[in-house]
Design a protein around this motif. Structure first.
Motif, PDB file in Angstrom:
ATOM      1  N   GLU A 109       1.610 -18.031  -0.969  1.00 15.96           N
ATOM      2  CA  GLU A 109       2.145 -17.801   0.372  1.00 15.96           C
ATOM      3  C   GLU A 109       3.209 -18.833   0.698  1.00 15.96           C
ATOM      4  O   GLU A 109       3.214 -19.924   0.145  1.00 15.96           O
ATOM      5  CB  GLU A 109       1.032 -17.824   1.419  1.00 15.96           C
ATOM      6  CG  GLU A 109       0.046 -18.968   1.279  1.00 15.96           C
ATOM      7  CD  GLU A 109       0.432 -20.252   1.980  1.00 15.96           C
ATOM      8  OE1 GLU A 109       1.247 -20.223   2.901  1.00 15.96           O
ATOM      9  OE2 GLU A 109      -0.092 -21.292   1.578  1.00 15.96           O
ATOM     10  N   ASP A 110       4.127 -18.419   1.552  1.00 12.11           N
ATOM     11  CA  ASP A 110       5.179 -19.303   2.046  1.00 12.11           C
ATOM     12  C   ASP A 110       5.331 -19.003   3.538  1.00 12.11           C
ATOM     13  O   ASP A 110       5.895 -17.977   3.908  1.00 12.11           O
ATOM     14  CB  ASP A 110       6.491 -19.033   1.308  1.00 12.11           C
ATOM     15  CG  ASP A 110       7.620 -19.932   1.748  1.00 12.11           C
ATOM     16  OD1 ASP A 110       7.378 -20.855   2.548  1.00 12.11           O
ATOM     17  OD2 ASP A 110       8.762 -19.721   1.288  1.00 12.11           O
ATOM     18  N   PRO A 111       4.830 -19.893   4.408  1.00 17.69           N
ATOM     19  CA  PRO A 111       4.828 -19.581   5.841  1.00 17.69           C
ATOM     20  C   PRO A 111       6.190 -19.697   6.519  1.00 17.69           C
ATOM     21  O   PRO A 111       6.339 -19.283   7.651  1.00 17.69           O
ATOM     22  CB  PRO A 111       3.853 -20.593   6.430  1.00 17.69           C
ATOM     23  CG  PRO A 111       3.900 -21.732   5.485  1.00 17.69           C
ATOM     24  CD  PRO A 111       4.154 -21.146   4.130  1.00 17.69           C
ATOM     25  N   ASN A 112       7.202 -20.259   5.853  1.00 20.59           N
ATOM     26  CA  ASN A 112       8.515 -20.453   6.472  1.00 20.59           C
ATOM     27  C   ASN A 112       8.379 -21.126   7.828  1.00 20.59           C
ATOM     28  O   ASN A 112       8.799 -20.610   8.855  1.00 20.59           O
ATOM     29  CB  ASN A 112       9.268 -19.127   6.585  1.00 20.59           C
ATOM     30  CG  ASN A 112       9.804 -18.681   5.259  1.00 20.59           C
ATOM     31  OD1 ASN A 112      10.937 -18.971   4.928  1.00 20.59           O
ATOM     32  ND2 ASN A 112       8.990 -18.028   4.467  1.00 20.59           N
ATOM     33  N   ASN A 113       7.750 -22.277   7.810  1.00 14.94           N
ATOM     34  CA  ASN A 113       7.506 -23.075   9.006  1.00 14.94           C
ATOM     35  C   ASN A 113       8.306 -24.365   8.843  1.00 14.94           C
ATOM     36  O   ASN A 113       7.831 -25.330   8.263  1.00 14.94           O
ATOM     37  CB  ASN A 113       6.013 -23.359   9.136  1.00 14.94           C
ATOM     38  CG  ASN A 113       5.679 -24.112  10.383  1.00 14.94           C
ATOM     39  OD1 ASN A 113       6.403 -24.996  10.792  1.00 14.94           O
ATOM     40  ND2 ASN A 113       4.563 -23.759  10.986  1.00 14.94           N
ATOM     41  N   TYR A 114       9.532 -24.366   9.337  1.00 16.88           N
ATOM     42  CA  TYR A 114      10.465 -25.452   9.058  1.00 16.88           C
ATOM     43  C   TYR A 114      10.308 -26.652   9.979  1.00 16.88           C
ATOM     44  O   TYR A 114      10.632 -27.757   9.600  1.00 16.88           O
ATOM     45  CB  TYR A 114      11.905 -24.936   9.129  1.00 16.88           C
ATOM     46  CG  TYR A 114      12.114 -23.738   8.241  1.00 16.88           C
ATOM     47  CD1 TYR A 114      12.102 -23.884   6.863  1.00 16.88           C
ATOM     48  CD2 TYR A 114      12.291 -22.467   8.773  1.00 16.88           C
ATOM     49  CE1 TYR A 114      12.276 -22.789   6.036  1.00 16.88           C
ATOM     50  CE2 TYR A 114      12.475 -21.374   7.946  1.00 16.88           C
ATOM     51  CZ  TYR A 114      12.473 -21.539   6.585  1.00 16.88           C
ATOM     52  OH  TYR A 114      12.636 -20.464   5.764  1.00 16.88           O
ATOM     53  N   ASP A 115       9.811 -26.423  11.183  1.00 13.00           N
ATOM     54  CA  ASP A 115       9.672 -27.534  12.128  1.00 13.00           C
ATOM     55  C   ASP A 115       8.213 -27.934  12.338  1.00 13.00           C
ATOM     56  O   ASP A 115       7.916 -28.818  13.133  1.00 13.00           O
ATOM     57  CB  ASP A 115      10.322 -27.200  13.471  1.00 13.00           C
ATOM     58  CG  ASP A 115       9.682 -26.008  14.181  1.00 13.00           C
ATOM     59  OD1 ASP A 115       8.781 -25.372  13.595  1.00 13.00           O
ATOM     60  OD2 ASP A 115      10.096 -25.715  15.313  1.00 13.00           O
ATOM     61  N   GLY A 116       7.288 -27.289  11.625  1.00 16.21           N
ATOM     62  CA  GLY A 116       5.881 -27.611  11.763  1.00 16.21           C
ATOM     63  C   GLY A 116       5.217 -26.954  12.962  1.00 16.21           C
ATOM     64  O   GLY A 116       4.035 -27.152  13.202  1.00 16.21           O
ATOM     65  N   ILE A 117       5.974 -26.169  13.712  1.00 15.88           N
ATOM     66  CA  ILE A 117       5.439 -25.543  14.924  1.00 15.88           C
ATOM     67  C   ILE A 117       5.578 -24.021  14.875  1.00 15.88           C
ATOM     68  O   ILE A 117       4.630 -23.288  15.103  1.00 15.88           O
ATOM     69  CB  ILE A 117       6.156 -26.088  16.188  1.00 15.88           C
ATOM     70  CG1 ILE A 117       5.940 -27.595  16.295  1.00 15.88           C
ATOM     71  CG2 ILE A 117       5.682 -25.368  17.437  1.00 15.88           C
ATOM     72  CD1 ILE A 117       6.780 -28.262  17.355  1.00 15.88           C
ATOM     73  N   THR A 118       6.778 -23.541  14.546  1.00 12.37           N
ATOM     74  CA  THR A 118       7.099 -22.126  14.620  1.00 12.37           C
ATOM     75  C   THR A 118       7.057 -21.481  13.243  1.00 12.37           C
ATOM     76  O   THR A 118       7.828 -21.857  12.361  1.00 12.37           O
ATOM     77  CB  THR A 118       8.507 -21.922  15.219  1.00 12.37           C
ATOM     78  OG1 THR A 118       8.578 -22.609  16.465  1.00 12.37           O
ATOM     79  CG2 THR A 118       8.804 -20.449  15.429  1.00 12.37           C
ATOM     80  N   ASN A 119       6.165 -20.524  13.052  1.00 12.48           N
ATOM     81  CA  ASN A 119       6.156 -19.730  11.826  1.00 12.48           C
ATOM     82  C   ASN A 119       7.217 -18.644  11.987  1.00 12.48           C
ATOM     83  O   ASN A 119       7.059 -17.743  12.791  1.00 12.48           O
ATOM     84  CB  ASN A 119       4.787 -19.092  11.595  1.00 12.48           C
ATOM     85  CG  ASN A 119       3.726 -20.110  11.270  1.00 12.48           C
ATOM     86  OD1 ASN A 119       3.952 -21.024  10.497  1.00 12.48           O
ATOM     87  ND2 ASN A 119       2.570 -19.953  11.873  1.00 12.48           N
ATOM     88  N   VAL A 120       8.283 -18.740  11.214  1.00 13.78           N
ATOM     89  CA  VAL A 120       9.371 -17.772  11.335  1.00 13.78           C
ATOM     90  C   VAL A 120       8.939 -16.425  10.787  1.00 13.78           C
ATOM     91  O   VAL A 120       9.038 -15.391  11.448  1.00 13.78           O
ATOM     92  CB  VAL A 120      10.635 -18.288  10.616  1.00 13.78           C
ATOM     93  CG1 VAL A 120      11.734 -17.244  10.628  1.00 13.78           C
ATOM     94  CG2 VAL A 120      11.135 -19.573  11.282  1.00 13.78           C
ATOM     95  N   VAL A 121       8.466 -16.398   9.552  1.00 16.76           N
ATOM     96  CA  VAL A 121       7.985 -15.194   8.889  1.00 16.76           C
ATOM     97  C   VAL A 121       7.055 -15.646   7.777  1.00 16.76           C
ATOM     98  O   VAL A 121       7.218 -16.727   7.231  1.00 16.76           O
ATOM     99  CB  VAL A 121       9.149 -14.331   8.352  1.00 16.76           C
ATOM    100  CG1 VAL A 121       9.922 -15.058   7.271  1.00 16.76           C
ATOM    101  CG2 VAL A 121       8.681 -12.971   7.853  1.00 16.76           C
ATOM    102  N   PHE A 122       6.075 -14.813   7.445  1.00 12.88           N
ATOM    103  CA  PHE A 122       5.187 -15.120   6.336  1.00 12.88           C
ATOM    104  C   PHE A 122       5.651 -14.311   5.128  1.00 12.88           C
ATOM    105  O   PHE A 122       5.812 -13.093   5.227  1.00 12.88           O
ATOM    106  CB  PHE A 122       3.737 -14.738   6.643  1.00 12.88           C
ATOM    107  CG  PHE A 122       3.176 -15.463   7.847  1.00 12.88           C
ATOM    108  CD1 PHE A 122       3.109 -16.834   7.879  1.00 12.88           C
ATOM    109  CD2 PHE A 122       2.704 -14.742   8.930  1.00 12.88           C
ATOM    110  CE1 PHE A 122       2.577 -17.494   8.982  1.00 12.88           C
ATOM    111  CE2 PHE A 122       2.167 -15.381  10.024  1.00 12.88           C
ATOM    112  CZ  PHE A 122       2.115 -16.769  10.056  1.00 12.88           C
ATOM    113  N   ILE A 123       5.850 -14.968   4.007  1.00  5.80           N
ATOM    114  CA  ILE A 123       6.207 -14.290   2.769  1.00  5.80           C
ATOM    115  C   ILE A 123       5.106 -14.593   1.772  1.00  5.80           C
ATOM    116  O   ILE A 123       4.821 -15.750   1.488  1.00  5.80           O
ATOM    117  CB  ILE A 123       7.565 -14.761   2.222  1.00  5.80           C
ATOM    118  CG1 ILE A 123       8.661 -14.582   3.269  1.00  5.80           C
ATOM    119  CG2 ILE A 123       7.907 -13.996   0.945  1.00  5.80           C
ATOM    120  CD1 ILE A 123       9.991 -15.179   2.867  1.00  5.80           C
ATOM    121  N   VAL A 124       4.466 -13.540   1.259  1.00  8.23           N
ATOM    122  CA  VAL A 124       3.383 -13.733   0.308  1.00  8.23           C
ATOM    123  C   VAL A 124       3.683 -12.981  -0.980  1.00  8.23           C
ATOM    124  O   VAL A 124       4.415 -11.988  -0.987  1.00  8.23           O
ATOM    125  CB  VAL A 124       2.017 -13.270   0.876  1.00  8.23           C
ATOM    126  CG1 VAL A 124       1.654 -14.041   2.139  1.00  8.23           C
ATOM    127  CG2 VAL A 124       1.982 -11.776   1.142  1.00  8.23           C
TER     128      VAL A 124
END
Length: 120
Positions: free
Chosen positions: A100-115
């Motif tokens: 999985e790659d949560p694409n959470n760049y700021d540690g707060i907002t999950n942009v999109v989940f890529i699995v």
């Protein structure tokens, strides 16, 4: 503090997945109680997602096979973060989540989940 650009990216991802995606589920199986035993509990979470074929250059036959799919899952409206061991179902096809790659760049907002999903 959340960065506004990530909220905009999350909204863009949600809009595109809503337009081009399909309804599916992410199912999490909790293990049985270690003392009492019994069966694990399955909990299905509805999600909007897009399964896509991996680009040929990423397929090595071991880590990523030709049957694997890269599944984009909207982070808006889903109660969990998909993790390895979960099961993703869409369009009558079931995939086991391997990575999985949560694409959470700021540690707060999950942009999109890529699995990475492998056929079950």
């Amino acid at each position: 503090m959340a960065n506004a650009i990530y909220a905009r990216l999350q909204e863009t991802a949600r809009r595109l997945i809503e337009k081009y995606g399909q309804l599916g589920t992410v199912t999490r199986i909790t293990p049985p109680d270690p003392v009492e035993g019994g069966d694990g509990t399955e909990t299905a979470y509805p999600a909007k997602l897009v399964p896509m074929t991996y680009d040929q250059r990423y397929i090595d036959g071991t880590n990523i096979t030709t049957a694997d799919r890269q599944v984009y899952i909207s982070s808006v409206g889903i109660a969990i973060v998909p993790t390895p061991g979960d099961i993703v179902s869409a369009g009558g096809v079931t995939y086991h989540v391997l990575a999985e790659d949560p694409n959470n760049y700021d540690g707060i907002t999950n942009v999109v989940f890529i699995v990475q999903g492998r056929l079950a």
